[in-house]
Design an enzyme around this catalytic site. Sequence first.
Site, short mmCIF file in Angstrom:
data_model
loop_
_atom_site.label_atom_id
_atom_site.label_comp_id
_atom_site.label_asym_id
_atom_site.label_seq_id
_atom_site.Cartn_x
_atom_site.Cartn_y
_atom_site.Cartn_z
N CYS A 404 1.93 -8.91 7.99
CA CYS A 404 1.95 -10.18 7.26
C CYS A 404 3.15 -11.03 7.69
CB CYS A 404 1.92 -9.92 5.76
SG CYS A 404 1.45 -11.37 4.78
N HIS A 536 -2.88 -6.49 5.28
CA HIS A 536 -2.03 -5.37 4.84
C HIS A 536 -2.82 -4.06 4.99
CE1 HIS A 536 1.41 -7.50 2.93
NE2 HIS A 536 0.52 -8.48 2.87
N GLU A 538 -1.91 -1.10 4.95
CA GLU A 538 -1.43 0.00 4.10
C GLU A 538 -2.25 0.15 2.83
OE1 GLU A 538 1.34 -3.57 3.21
OE2 GLU A 538 0.34 -2.67 4.94
#
Length: 594
Positions: A404, A536, A538
């Site tokens: 990001c 993102h 994750e």
Amino acid sequence: MKYVLVSGGVISGVGKGIIASSAGLLLKTMGLKVSSIKIDPYINVDAGTMNPKEHGEVYVLDDGGEVDLDLGNYERYLNITLARDNNITLGKVYQRVIERERKGDYLGRTVQVVPHVTGEIEEWIKRVARVPVDDTGEEPDVCIIELGGTIGDIEGMAFVEALCELRRNCEREDFMQIHVSYIPVVHGEQKSKPTQMAIKAVRSAGLIPDLIACRCEIPLEKSTTDKIARFCQVPDKHVLAVRDMPSTYQVPLLLEEQELVELMTSTLHLDKIQRSPQLREKGAHIWDHWRTLALGLQHVREDVEIVLVGKYLVQPDSYLSVIRSLEHASMRCDRKLKIKYVDAEALEPGMEVADPAAYHTAMGDLCRAKGILVPGGFGTRGTEGMIVAAKWAREQKVPYLGICLGMQTAVIEFARHICKIPKPQATSFEFDGTDEDRVIISMPEHHPGHLGGTMRLGLRPTFWQQDTEWSKLRALYGLHNSSINERHRHRYEVNPEYIEQLQTQGLTFIGKDDSGKRMEVIELKEHPWFVGVQFHPEYISRVLHPSKPYLGFIAASAGMLDEITQGNGVKINGVYKGLAQRTNSLVNGEKADF
């Protein structure tokens, strides 16, 4: 529907989320379908506007819900997909009650905490608990409910009352409570009195814990267990000792060792629930795989050390999902993860004069890094230091992953030093909003006067561009895939007006959105691993299924990217088998020494 309530006492932050997730995982290994709900007693509608340094990270779901980080634990441990309604806050509840009152739903009655607010909470829990959350598409068998904070907090009393009503309206075998308490050690002696008083407070509030999970830095002594069982009026085996572990992934093994599965089965009559042979087999496979990974951690000998250049390092949970994703990738690569945290502000120009010690320490860590990660964030602070980190990684051929904001700072660095775009333009509108001619610009969705829920949020597709088959990242996702789906959370994006200039100089935008106008993924072709993603990754990394950007980054940092890419993880699975052979003796023989 079976409910398992996980509450806490004495102090907050003792690990309710991990214990709730571990209990859910153990239920899933039995072949049961499990869902989770997190209750947060704050008045915020959601976690979206909270400062990461105070509250920890904001976790984003498929539907764009900005929620408490514990929902990330549930998704990672249980491999489920939750929605924004799985996070109940006091703000959401009051908002809904007030909306109903304005509509006249209460027919002129005086709206009170009891029964209207508590009834809304109970109805919410019952409704959300039945929503399918896994790949079966079927209604869950069990719902894990975590009550945030501690019993006795004034802001949580409405939730406690609602849970008392839920317990009263359930059959006895449909509701179970695990109360997590803390056992302090004073002058070498374990003190049980705080736990005794906490259980007394829980019972006076109307709840009756079935199990007591005692958190302690060291193994619980038998005398302590006996005292807690005696004065809290529970059987000895209903007192669980949850000591600190080298890895949170080993907590399910610790609880399984203390027969939590049997305790939940007997209390909730789980043996009466019909389970398909396929789910039983799948559950057994998940447990074998999980146990192999968790026990294998103590046999890993080789390290992989990376540097995380961030701006919220005061709060360890600010980058929780990032750290978990790095752990997942490291386990897949059979490496012991070591993270060196570098404050981005310490790398900024002028720091060598303002604070020479901090600057040279940070630069030293950066220079020795085997891999450099720049995660997401908001605001100007520390961004020039992130640009320094991106420049070092690009020039020194050090593996780099930008998430990001980390992707945006990498684009800015490339624009300044390779494309020679002047600094007034080679920056972000977020950092300098005096002119719209910026390499990074604000998106149309961004509402500058209203911060909550106005970003580009949730699961969205990214499409691979033509002639990008050379991409190392794309190879990990699988060249046969024309697109991928990842979760987003951002207000700013790369300016389309600068794309051609950047690409001509070698910065390839290998992934774009469905319109082709939004840049999603960057990669440098002539670099061991230089990748930036606007999304993102994750948020969808799982313990048994690591995120591909993080897997590639760790593999490149460990010098084994070709091994991972060519076999797409097959060879690493061979390592898993080796680990299983080495750890079976610990499982089948004496208890594992964690």
